[in-house]
Design a protein around this motif. Structure first.
Motif, short mmCIF file in Angstrom:
data_model
loop_
_atom_site.label_atom_id
_atom_site.label_comp_id
_atom_site.label_asym_id
_atom_site.label_seq_id
_atom_site.Cartn_x
_atom_site.Cartn_y
_atom_site.Cartn_z
N LEU A 22 -3.99 11.11 54.34
CA LEU A 22 -3.18 12.53 53.76
C LEU A 22 -3.07 13.61 54.92
O LEU A 22 -2.07 14.37 55.12
N THR A 23 -4.36 13.66 55.90
CA THR A 23 -3.53 14.31 57.04
C THR A 23 -3.19 14.18 57.64
O THR A 23 -1.86 15.23 58.64
N ASP A 24 -2.34 12.73 57.81
CA ASP A 24 -1.45 12.10 58.91
C ASP A 24 1.00 12.46 58.02
O ASP A 24 1.12 13.15 58.88
N TYR A 25 0.15 12.43 56.73
CA TYR A 25 1.38 12.87 56.00
C TYR A 25 1.61 13.98 56.53
O TYR A 25 3.19 14.69 56.82
N PHE A 26 0.55 15.39 56.65
CA PHE A 26 0.82 16.33 56.79
C PHE A 26 1.03 16.68 58.22
O PHE A 26 1.96 18.01 58.36
N GLU A 27 0.00 16.25 58.76
CA GLU A 27 0.13 16.96 60.49
C GLU A 27 1.48 16.34 61.34
O GLU A 27 1.91 16.52 61.84
N TYR A 28 2.30 15.19 60.66
CA TYR A 28 3.10 14.36 60.86
C TYR A 28 4.87 15.04 60.01
O TYR A 28 5.76 14.58 60.42
N GLU A 29 4.62 15.63 59.85
CA GLU A 29 5.49 16.17 58.57
C GLU A 29 6.44 15.05 57.84
O GLU A 29 7.54 15.15 57.99
N PHE A 30 5.71 14.01 57.61
CA PHE A 30 6.33 13.33 56.49
C PHE A 30 7.17 13.72 55.34
O PHE A 30 8.05 12.71 55.46
N PHE A 31 7.20 15.15 55.12
CA PHE A 31 7.33 15.35 53.69
C PHE A 31 9.05 16.05 54.26
O PHE A 31 9.60 16.44 53.91
N ARG A 32 8.92 16.18 55.63
CA ARG A 32 10.79 16.28 56.55
C ARG A 32 11.12 15.46 57.12
O ARG A 32 12.59 14.80 57.33
N ALA A 192 -11.01 21.34 64.66
CA ALA A 192 -13.11 22.71 64.42
C ALA A 192 -12.14 23.96 65.24
O ALA A 192 -12.53 25.10 64.83
N GLY A 193 -10.22 23.72 65.18
CA GLY A 193 -9.87 25.00 64.74
C GLY A 193 -8.99 25.32 66.09
O GLY A 193 -8.58 26.77 66.35
N GLY A 194 -9.43 24.23 66.42
CA GLY A 194 -8.67 25.11 68.06
C GLY A 194 -7.10 23.90 68.26
O GLY A 194 -6.63 23.53 67.32
N LEU A 195 -6.25 24.56 69.29
CA LEU A 195 -4.82 24.42 69.58
C LEU A 195 -4.78 23.28 70.58
O LEU A 195 -5.60 22.65 70.98
N VAL A 196 -3.81 23.01 70.38
CA VAL A 196 -3.32 21.59 71.11
C VAL A 196 -1.98 21.93 71.48
O VAL A 196 -0.93 22.47 70.42
N ALA A 197 -1.38 21.20 72.58
CA ALA A 197 0.24 21.12 73.03
C ALA A 197 0.22 20.43 74.05
O ALA A 197 -0.09 20.32 75.10
N ASP A 212 -1.72 23.96 65.49
CA ASP A 212 -3.22 23.83 65.17
C ASP A 212 -3.60 22.97 64.01
O ASP A 212 -2.69 22.58 63.46
N ARG A 213 -4.36 22.94 63.09
CA ARG A 213 -4.33 21.52 62.44
C ARG A 213 -3.81 22.12 60.96
O ARG A 213 -3.47 21.55 59.95
N SER A 214 -3.50 23.23 60.62
CA SER A 214 -2.66 23.81 59.61
C SER A 214 -0.97 23.53 59.99
O SER A 214 0.11 24.37 59.31
N SER A 215 -1.08 23.17 61.03
CA SER A 215 0.42 23.61 61.89
C SER A 215 1.29 24.80 62.01
O SER A 215 2.37 25.05 61.90
N ASN A 216 -0.37 25.70 62.30
CA ASN A 216 0.92 26.51 62.37
C ASN A 216 1.31 26.40 64.08
O ASN A 216 0.14 26.47 64.50
N ARG A 217 2.23 27.24 64.58
CA ARG A 217 2.48 27.29 65.78
C ARG A 217 2.70 28.81 66.46
O ARG A 217 3.39 29.53 65.99
N TYR A 218 2.53 28.79 67.63
CA TYR A 218 2.09 29.82 68.92
C TYR A 218 2.39 29.85 70.12
O TYR A 218 2.39 28.84 70.53
#
Length: 299
Positions: A22-32, A192-197, A212-218
């Motif tokens: 389920l995490t993969d599905y949303f992190e990799y935006e499989f719905f798109r 744990a809430g950190g950002l990755v790039a 972040d894990r919720s797919s918010n971009r910065y």
């Protein structure tokens, strides 16, 4: 209701066809994404296959033990540490005479869970020693990071996750990710809430936004305002040299996600991860890395 049913069906099919969690599905935006794009991503099931194919489990499990990591890679860590399960109170007392604050890490653990900074001011060292021994932890000297790295988020040591595979022809860097803490947390873990790039494997320059894990971009860090896109990782050439050195120490642990901190003097090893998360490699740029790993598996 019908739309929810369609999404649920798609989540199930993504699991059946691609091994997606389920995490993969949303992190990799499989719905798109359609089948052609989905099949390029390293999902939970595909990741397990890669881990098993590339590394010997007995050798790799040493990287799940922070005491073992300290013993094996001590010369690359360049800081003092103690495993409380194998030291005396006098050794602990001597350590505390020098380090009035230090990092505490569970010997076995992942995703930054249970890691904190211990301040010994006003503490009974004898009681603290007993508590830490019972918790089965490793304690380490605090890392003073490079000013450019600290500017991103000064509350945490912001690290570079360099995922590398040891091949017959040498060490191949598969992915580079800048990990940045957030919300004044002392850890930078993505989980744990950190950002990755993502950063370029040749130059060490960040080419994506932070996510972040919720797919918010910065584009800019939400706490410090520091720009993430285009950030140049200090001492990049030296980091590559360090990776080439640490990756051959356990030659049967061929797949490792190496966490590197950068000080003013250069890069140092934080730890190695035998199952370095694929989300850290694929979420920010939304590029599936399975073809890249398949090229290594075929060699």
């Amino acid at each position: 209701f019908l739309l929810k049913g369609i999404y649920l069906f798609d989540v199930v099919m993504a699991f059946v066809v691609h091994g997606s969690s389920l995490t993969d599905y949303f992190e990799y935006e499989f719905f798109r994404k359609r089948y052609y794009d989905r099949k390029k991503f390293i999902t939970f099931r595909r990741a397990n296959f890669i881990f098993k194919s590339l590394s010997d489990p007995e050798e790799s499990k040493k990287l799940s033990d922070k005491h073992e990591i300290c013993l094996i890679y001590d010369k690359f860590m360049k800081r003092e540490w103690l495993y409380l399960g194998a030291c005396s109170f006098k050794e602990f007392e001597k350590f505390c005479d020098i380090h009035r604050n230090f990092i505490v890490k569970p010997r076995f653990g992942s995703c930054g869970k249970g890691i904190y900074i211990q301040d010994i001011a006003g503490k009974s060292l004898r009681n603290l020693f007993s508590r830490l021994v019972a918790k089965d932890v490793v304690i380490e000297e605090l890392i003073t990071q490079h000013p450019q790295m600290a500017a991103l988020h000064p509350y945490s040591v912001n690290t570079i996750r360099v995922t590398a595979v040891l091949t017959d022809s040498g060490v191949k860097i598969m992915n580079v990710a800048l990990r940045i803490g957030n919300n004044a947390a002392v850890i930078d873990n993505h989980s744990a809430g950190g950002l990755v790039a993502n950063a370029d494997t040749e130059t060490g320059v960040v080419y994506t936004t932070g996510i972040d894990r919720s797919s918010n971009r910065y584009v800019f860090h939400p706490v410090t305002g520091e720009k993430i896109v285009g950030f140049e990782i200090p001492y990049w050439d030296e980091i590559v040299t360090l990776i080439n050195s640490v990756a051959v120490v356990l030659p049967r642990a061929k797949y490792v996600g190496w966490d590197i901190a950068v000080t003013e003097e250069g890069p140092i090893l934080v730890e190695g991860n035998d199952r370095g998360m694929m989300g850290v490699q694929q979420q920010a740029d939304q590029i599936g890395k399975l073809p890249l790993y398949e090229s290594v598996l075929k060699t």
